[in-house]
Design an enzyme around this catalytic site. Sequence first.
Site, mmCIF file in Angstrom:
data_model
loop_
_atom_site.group_PDB
_atom_site.id
_atom_site.type_symbol
_atom_site.label_atom_id
_atom_site.label_comp_id
_atom_site.label_asym_id
_atom_site.label_seq_id
_atom_site.Cartn_x
_atom_site.Cartn_y
_atom_site.Cartn_z
ATOM 1 N N ARG A 278 7.051 -26.459 8.526
ATOM 2 C CA ARG A 278 7.179 -25.054 8.958
ATOM 3 C C ARG A 278 8.287 -24.935 9.675
ATOM 4 O O ARG A 278 8.581 -24.215 10.695
ATOM 5 C CB ARG A 278 6.045 -24.773 9.906
ATOM 6 C CG ARG A 278 4.788 -24.698 9.087
ATOM 7 C CD ARG A 278 4.486 -23.330 8.573
ATOM 8 N NE ARG A 278 3.083 -23.339 7.738
ATOM 9 C CZ ARG A 278 2.020 -22.939 8.309
ATOM 10 N NH1 ARG A 278 1.791 -22.163 9.405
ATOM 11 N NH2 ARG A 278 0.935 -22.876 7.551
ATOM 12 N N ARG B 121 7.857 -19.011 12.895
ATOM 13 C CA ARG B 121 8.048 -17.969 14.025
ATOM 14 C C ARG B 121 8.406 -18.531 15.310
ATOM 15 O O ARG B 121 8.849 -17.965 16.477
ATOM 16 C CB ARG B 121 6.727 -17.629 14.236
ATOM 17 C CG ARG B 121 6.318 -16.441 13.183
ATOM 18 C CD ARG B 121 4.733 -16.090 13.171
ATOM 19 N NE ARG B 121 3.972 -17.348 12.499
ATOM 20 C CZ ARG B 121 2.690 -17.566 12.440
ATOM 21 N NH1 ARG B 121 1.887 -16.592 12.987
ATOM 22 N NH2 ARG B 121 2.088 -18.774 12.051
ATOM 23 N N ARG C 224 11.911 -11.113 10.078
ATOM 24 C CA ARG C 224 10.501 -10.318 10.080
ATOM 25 C C ARG C 224 10.273 -9.061 10.881
ATOM 26 O O ARG C 224 9.196 -8.675 10.420
ATOM 27 C CB ARG C 224 9.526 -11.720 10.742
ATOM 28 C CG ARG C 224 9.384 -12.740 9.862
ATOM 29 C CD ARG C 224 8.051 -12.394 8.745
ATOM 30 N NE ARG C 224 6.890 -12.448 9.199
ATOM 31 C CZ ARG C 224 6.340 -11.460 9.486
ATOM 32 N NH1 ARG C 224 6.595 -10.275 9.197
ATOM 33 N NH2 ARG C 224 4.957 -11.334 9.934
ATOM 34 N N ASP D 33 4.641 -19.510 0.381
ATOM 35 C CA ASP D 33 3.587 -19.988 0.996
ATOM 36 C C ASP D 33 2.673 -20.753 -0.155
ATOM 37 O O ASP D 33 2.870 -20.306 -1.547
ATOM 38 C CB ASP D 33 2.545 -18.816 1.397
ATOM 39 C CG ASP D 33 1.536 -19.400 2.390
ATOM 40 O OD1 ASP D 33 1.786 -19.628 3.605
ATOM 41 O OD2 ASP D 33 0.306 -19.454 2.136
ATOM 42 N N TYR E 77 -9.096 -21.862 0.337
ATOM 43 C CA TYR E 77 -8.907 -20.348 0.678
ATOM 44 C C TYR E 77 -9.411 -19.362 -0.631
ATOM 45 O O TYR E 77 -9.793 -18.401 -0.200
ATOM 46 C CB TYR E 77 -7.168 -20.308 0.650
ATOM 47 C CG TYR E 77 -6.678 -20.789 2.082
ATOM 48 C CD1 TYR E 77 -7.001 -20.153 3.190
ATOM 49 C CD2 TYR E 77 -6.137 -22.005 1.901
ATOM 50 C CE1 TYR E 77 -6.404 -20.514 4.454
ATOM 51 C CE2 TYR E 77 -5.657 -22.613 3.208
ATOM 52 C CZ TYR E 77 -5.869 -21.841 4.418
ATOM 53 O OH TYR E 77 -5.161 -22.456 5.603
HETATM 54 O O1 1CP Z 1 9.722 -24.089 6.501
HETATM 55 C C1 1CP Z 1 8.239 -24.293 6.160
HETATM 56 O O2 1CP Z 1 7.766 -25.088 5.907
HETATM 57 C C2 1CP Z 1 7.798 -22.705 5.730
HETATM 58 C C3 1CP Z 1 7.155 -22.667 4.322
HETATM 59 C C4 1CP Z 1 5.697 -22.631 4.579
HETATM 60 C C5 1CP Z 1 4.918 -23.634 3.890
HETATM 61 C C6 1CP Z 1 5.271 -24.915 3.484
HETATM 62 C C7 1CP Z 1 4.932 -21.428 4.921
HETATM 63 C C8 1CP Z 1 5.568 -20.256 5.474
HETATM 64 N N1 1CP Z 1 3.576 -22.058 4.467
HETATM 65 C C9 1CP Z 1 3.552 -23.270 4.057
HETATM 66 C C10 1CP Z 1 2.436 -23.884 3.490
HETATM 67 C C11 1CP Z 1 1.005 -23.550 4.002
HETATM 68 N N2 1CP Z 1 0.306 -22.211 4.012
HETATM 69 C C12 1CP Z 1 0.074 -24.436 4.110
HETATM 70 C C13 1CP Z 1 0.300 -25.771 4.272
HETATM 71 C C14 1CP Z 1 0.715 -26.322 5.546
HETATM 72 C C15 1CP Z 1 -0.067 -26.742 6.692
HETATM 73 O O3 1CP Z 1 -1.069 -27.336 6.430
HETATM 74 O O4 1CP Z 1 0.386 -26.199 7.428
HETATM 75 C C16 1CP Z 1 -1.214 -23.587 4.576
HETATM 76 C C17 1CP Z 1 -2.308 -24.323 4.890
HETATM 77 C C18 1CP Z 1 -0.920 -22.132 4.467
HETATM 78 C C19 1CP Z 1 -1.655 -21.134 4.651
HETATM 79 C C20 1CP Z 1 -1.174 -20.486 5.605
HETATM 80 N N3 1CP Z 1 -0.220 -19.421 5.493
HETATM 81 C C21 1CP Z 1 -1.431 -19.952 7.111
HETATM 82 C C22 1CP Z 1 -2.486 -21.113 7.711
HETATM 83 C C23 1CP Z 1 -3.980 -20.370 7.958
HETATM 84 C C24 1CP Z 1 -4.859 -21.411 8.419
HETATM 85 O O5 1CP Z 1 -5.874 -21.522 7.414
HETATM 86 O O6 1CP Z 1 -4.939 -21.508 9.568
HETATM 87 C C25 1CP Z 1 -0.676 -19.206 7.754
HETATM 88 C C26 1CP Z 1 -0.611 -18.735 9.205
HETATM 89 C C27 1CP Z 1 0.337 -18.572 6.693
HETATM 90 C C28 1CP Z 1 1.151 -17.818 6.666
HETATM 91 C C29 1CP Z 1 2.576 -18.413 6.877
HETATM 92 N N4 1CP Z 1 3.058 -19.261 5.834
HETATM 93 C C30 1CP Z 1 4.401 -19.641 6.226
HETATM 94 C C31 1CP Z 1 4.688 -18.965 7.402
HETATM 95 C C32 1CP Z 1 6.049 -19.024 8.231
HETATM 96 C C33 1CP Z 1 3.563 -18.135 7.985
HETATM 97 C C34 1CP Z 1 3.310 -17.285 8.893
HETATM 98 C C35 1CP Z 1 3.864 -15.952 8.523
HETATM 99 C C36 1CP Z 1 4.548 -14.776 9.346
HETATM 100 O O7 1CP Z 1 5.724 -15.214 9.540
HETATM 101 O O8 1CP Z 1 4.009 -14.247 9.974
#
Ligand code: 1CP
Length: 341
Positions: free
Chosen positions: A26, A30, A39, A75, A150
């Site tokens: 990540r 943010r 964003r 994502d 999910y």
């Molecule tokens: O730099 C990077 O790694 C960004 C790319 C990235 C990746 C690899 C994002 C952006 N998401 C992911 C993978 C992802 N998404 C996973 C696997 C990684 C992990 O275990 O953390 C998972 C479970 C998700 C699902 C997801 N998408 C969540 C988690 C929800 C939960 O169950 O708690 C969230 C919050 C997102 C949204 C998201 N994805 C990525 C970002 C930067 C965000 C936040 C969105 C925003 O900007 O508001």
Amino acid sequence: MNVSDSSFIKACYRRNDGRIPVWIMRQAGRYLPEYRAVREKASFLELCQSPDLIAQVVRQPIERFGFDAAILFSDILTMLAPMGMQFEFPEGGPRVQDPIRRPEDIDRLHDMDPVSDLNFVLDGIRQIKKELPDTPLIGFAGSPFTLACYMIEGMGSKSFDLARRFLHQYPKATERLFELLVDNITRYLNAQITAGAEAVQLFDSWGGMLSREAYRRWSAEPIQQIFSRLDFDGVPRILFVNNVAPYLDIVRDIDCEVVGVDFRTDLTAAATALPGKAVQGNLDPSVLFGEREQVVTQTIRILDSLDNHDNLIFNLGHGIQPETPIASVEAVVETVHNYRG
Ligand code: 1CP
């Protein structure tokens, strides 16, 4: 510089004799003011669909910190929309519309074609490689079980009870669902490699909630099927398992180059249990909220815990948290880079 000579790719193949590479899960996100600025003008979904914005946010942490690898900005849920499952990203995480609750819910899912359905991702990869030719780029997907979590639960959860029950309530339907996921994840990752990804990571974020028996059947087996079908010559395959400790002997038998280790698992134990593999990890993301001295000490503790650093990729043991102080990330990168070479 040729990407195959980078410290990151060399470490994946356990032959890095220089500086230890570091990137963080990540890393575009943010906690970065420049990401928050993007964003303000675009929603998360708009951002994920714009090749120019994708390349812009992927570059941000590379330019700020000098990380040794970039990761595609997207994502794990992105591939579900063209398979027939819609979702949104309100504050607080993903929300899937009409989650799978009964076997017949699987009937409305179908194959997707990454080239026509997810061209914005592939264009994003091509754009990143134009702008960052020398930095290795990691493509990614979610593991079948993590995506199923999910798809069934419909949102994030502490224990994904509905998803874990589904496996046992509807074993035949589960098989059908996982076959569909394995096929589509494989084609998606191969398309990412063709577009220019130089490594791929599967995020098995929630497999670590399963019994050993269920982990073997619903995480390890489908992951092995995907990895064995990738066009991976020279493209290292990374498997991140959140809570890998109970399954190290199972993961050992999965054919991949690198295992990403979560922060609960002892990195030395993981490295010992995974001969022939590189390890990636595993600083607790919450350590970054402590004093600088503690951040440095904990980083060095991890580095000191291994005898062999030729196969180490430094990372956090899960994703970086939104309010993380920038100075702590700088301290980690500096400490890792100055440790050797
Ligand atoms: O730099 C990077 O790694 C960004 C790319 C990235 C990746 C690899 C994002 C952006 N998401 C992911 C993978 C992802 N998404 C996973 C696997 C990684 C992990 O275990 O953390 C998972 C479970 C998700 C699902 C997801 N998408 C969540 C988690 C929800 C939960 O169950 O708690 C969230 C919050 C997102 C949204 C998201 N994805 C990525 C970002 C930067 C965000 C936040 C969105 C925003 O900007 O508001």
